[in-house]
Design an enzyme around this catalytic site. Structure first.
Site, PDB file in Angstrom:
ATOM      1  N   LYS A 124     -14.193  -7.401  -1.972  1.00  0.00           N
ATOM      2  CA  LYS A 124     -12.745  -7.275  -2.105  1.00  0.00           C
ATOM      3  C   LYS A 124     -12.271  -6.252  -1.087  1.00  0.00           C
ATOM      4  O   LYS A 124     -13.053  -5.393  -0.634  1.00  0.00           O
ATOM      5  CB  LYS A 124     -12.336  -6.838  -3.512  1.00  0.00           C
ATOM      6  CG  LYS A 124     -12.693  -5.425  -3.922  1.00  0.00           C
ATOM      7  CD  LYS A 124     -11.841  -4.278  -3.422  1.00  0.00           C
ATOM      8  CE  LYS A 124     -10.368  -4.516  -3.573  1.00  0.00           C
ATOM      9  NZ  LYS A 124      -9.617  -3.305  -3.054  1.00  0.00           N
TER      10      LYS A 124
ATOM     11  N   THR B  67     -11.614   0.364   2.158  1.00  0.00           N
ATOM     12  CA  THR B  67     -11.432   0.108   0.734  1.00  0.00           C
ATOM     13  C   THR B  67     -11.999  -1.192   0.407  1.00  0.00           C
ATOM     14  O   THR B  67     -11.302  -2.197   0.385  1.00  0.00           O
ATOM     15  CB  THR B  67     -10.014  -0.086   0.280  1.00  0.00           C
ATOM     16  OG1 THR B  67      -9.328   1.057   0.555  1.00  0.00           O
ATOM     17  CG2 THR B  67      -9.939  -0.331  -1.213  1.00  0.00           C
TER      18      THR B  67
ATOM     19  N   SER C  89       4.548   1.881  -6.751  1.00  0.00           N
ATOM     20  CA  SER C  89       5.724   2.017  -7.624  1.00  0.00           C
ATOM     21  C   SER C  89       5.991   0.734  -8.381  1.00  0.00           C
ATOM     22  O   SER C  89       5.154  -0.135  -8.448  1.00  0.00           O
ATOM     23  CB  SER C  89       6.933   2.458  -6.801  1.00  0.00           C
ATOM     24  OG  SER C  89       6.987   1.781  -5.585  1.00  0.00           O
TER      25      SER C  89
END
Lengths: 404, 404
Positions: free
Chosen positions: B189, B200, B404
């Site tokens: 991933k 990441t 957010s």
């Protein structure tokens, strides 16, 4: 005398390259830019001294005018500077260098100086030859328009703009009122391809101080290290960066060098801040201050790493105080710190304490243009600040369409 | 066996972590992600061997599961891997490490193995504690769902996705048909915060080969150096990168290590290409090949520098073959070259020859997804390719809104 959002230092009334005694300037439209705005600029030093220093891009793929001007600066004398926007004259081979040489010769002829004392600086698209049939008539018009008033400074500053939205001028007065004061003036352009070790920017600083070329060089290098080298818009180093300091000696005053260097640094910091404030597409100006570092080099490494993070920059654009992205960048550096002793404040709210969750991130407002990110390394007493800006849709738009 | 746009190497029919003999997997929904998609994953090695190797982020601000898994890997044995999306468990202090420890203990209890043989990997937002009241029931459900079929591989690959739009699975068969073949499987991933020195990304590779832990470690490091270390989406290094290789020995076959390493590298290159192809907001996948370099290190430095240029990446987004921006990045490196001997081809059109204008840039089409930028340093015979993607409005949008 450091990079900050607002400069409140006293300025002379006159500003720009003609603010000090002994300088004239002009900016004219030669048609290099399709916008029809000023694109050819001359700055002339009328002496009595012709002292000069220069700092150039460290990019190994340097533009023709950079190669030329380095040679010109080698004897510490510059009588005039020719600048153009509308074409960088970079990656243009022997023909490009020939064009720079030819334009310097033409300036020399028009101003009755030596071509080897005419510096040249160019900005614009890389890989395109300058249209000499437009440039040379522009040079002639600029020579005819040289003047010493504020209007001349303004036209010159306008003539070096590319994607800049505002001209950038500066001035400083050195020495106590009542004495024979020294004036420093300057102008800058640059809104993209801005990175430490100099950025797509052209800067001309002028002063009427009496300086040796060694003094000018030392002062200029000290000033650029604290200002332009700490402004990083998009991490991209230009082929054309040029910062010149010309000293006419017209004030007749030899300055205290510490005081002069401080004022020059201050002027450069103001110009650097103006460059970042006008960075392409930016919504926020971000001052990244690393403090309590073991050394200034550590502080600078950390501030620069954070200033280059697209994730930090997009978060600020999104008004998101995403401190995890800050810590993640800090972690890529070699600076001395312990991960569980790091504190990060965004607009004075310490959102990360001891490497973990600190104050409520909802207390952070990112509505204002100016953003402060402060990183406490808890490893010493040194600090350094780097200015950058956010990464926005407008940056992507502007840079995906720039050359087409 | 190199980073390229298309992989045409033979794959086994089964793909993903359960493709090799000796492995089961599961992916379930525990509610860590607000989307209601899979977010807790288990991979179990059923032996007879439990050999393992790991490569982790070099980010000094490493997440709790990275610290934990490094310890687990220190004896070269892993029985099971717990992975979760929906929270990175990074910058979460002692509580975060405690949560990783506790979840490993729980896996150990459920699977009757030792907690010190349970690796853990997490991905998601930094600086938020994992909701253990959701995670632990998810672990229990995953343990109950462990299976060896293709569906199990698929559910597991889905469960580690964050902003990924597609699950990423791979498989390779090593050895001639008819003999006892070895199978390699894997999943990955990662779509943002991707940079060399690992990104990441969470990657689990499985094989039924008989390997010592030293062999596994050597092969894994060789494979990641040629694949994930040469994929750079946005220059940002993650706190959580983890690549694990588990070897069950269930094939009973000890492979030729050169052949095995080649197949493992090939599988990793395919996964790395899949990561870049699914990079956040990307419109183009860009292979940057530097050739005729004095050394592989030089070639890699140049390709990486270009892959990190926001200006190159926005130009490609704008379908603009702006080779000046490529040359400008090459100029920032320390690689051996002469500026007037550089050639740059974009999609096979040599737009820059000898450091200057080459073939007509209008001959370059950037309509297709895959873009090739080839840089000829004219300084030797080495080469290296780095994969990256363009910088788009969608990248800015996704990363300005992510937390957010």
């Amino acid at each position: 005398m450091s990079l900050a959002h607002t400069n409140t230092h006293p300025s002379a009334t006159a500003t720009g390259v003609t603010a000090p005694a002994g300088f004239s300037a002009a900016g004219v439209t030669a048609g290099l830019k399709s916008t029809g705005k000023n694109d050819v600029v001359l700055v002339q030093n009328h002496g009595p001294n012709f002292t000069a220093a220069g700092v150039f891009t460290s990019n190994r793929v340097a533009a023709a005018p950079v190669h030329w001007s380095k040679q010109v600066l080698s004897d510490g004398r510059v009588d005039a500077v020719l600048l153009n926007s509308g074409g960088a004259n970079a990656c243009t081979g022997a023909e490009g260098f020939g064009n720079t040489h030819r334009s310097a010769e033409y300036v020399a002829e028009l101003l009755s100086v030596s071509a080897s004392d005419v510096a040249v600086a160019s900005t614009g698209l890389i890989g395109v030859q300058l249209p000499m049939d437009k440039l040379l008539p522009g040079v002639k018009a600029a020579a005819a328009a040289l003047a010493t008033d504020q209007g001349a400074s303004d036209e010159a500053a306008a003539g070096i703009m590319t994607t800049d939205t505002v001209p950038k001028l500066v001035s400083r007065v050195v020495g106590p009122a009542g004495s024979t004061q020294i004036t420093i003036g300057g102008m800058a352009k640059g809104a993209g391809m801005l990175a430490p070790a100099l950025a797509t920017m052209l800067v001309v600083l002028t002063t009427d101080a009496v300086l040796t070329s060694e003094q000018a060089d030392t002062a200029l290098r000290a000033a650029t290290a604290m200002s332009f080298d700490r402004a990083d818009s998009d991490g991209c180093m230009s082929t054309n960066d040029t910062v010149l300091l010309l000293a006419s000696g017209a004030s007749g005053t030899t300055p205290d060098m510490a005081e002069f260097t401080a004022a020059l640094t201050d002027a450069c910091c103001e110009l650097a801040a103006k460059l970042i404030e006008d960075a392409e597409g930016a919504d926020h100006t971000i001052a990244i201050r690393t403090y309590n570092a073991a050394s200034e080099a550590d502080a600078l490494e950390v501030s620069k790493a954070v200033s280059r993070s697209n994730l930090v920059k997009t978060a600020v654009f999104g008004k998101d105080p995403n401190w995890g992205r800050v810590l993640s960048e800090v972690g890529t550096t070699k600076a001395a710190f312990e991960p569980d002793e790091l504190n990060v404040s965004i607009n004075s709210v310490m959102v990360c304490k001891n490497g973990g969750v600190g104050e409520d991130r909802n207390l952070v407002s990112l509505e204002e243009r100016n953003v402060s990110i402060e990183i406490d390394l808890n490893a010493g007493t040194a600090e350094a600040t780097v200015l950058t800006n956010d990464l926005t849709h407008d940056y992507v738009h502007e840079n995906s369409a720039y050359s087409s």
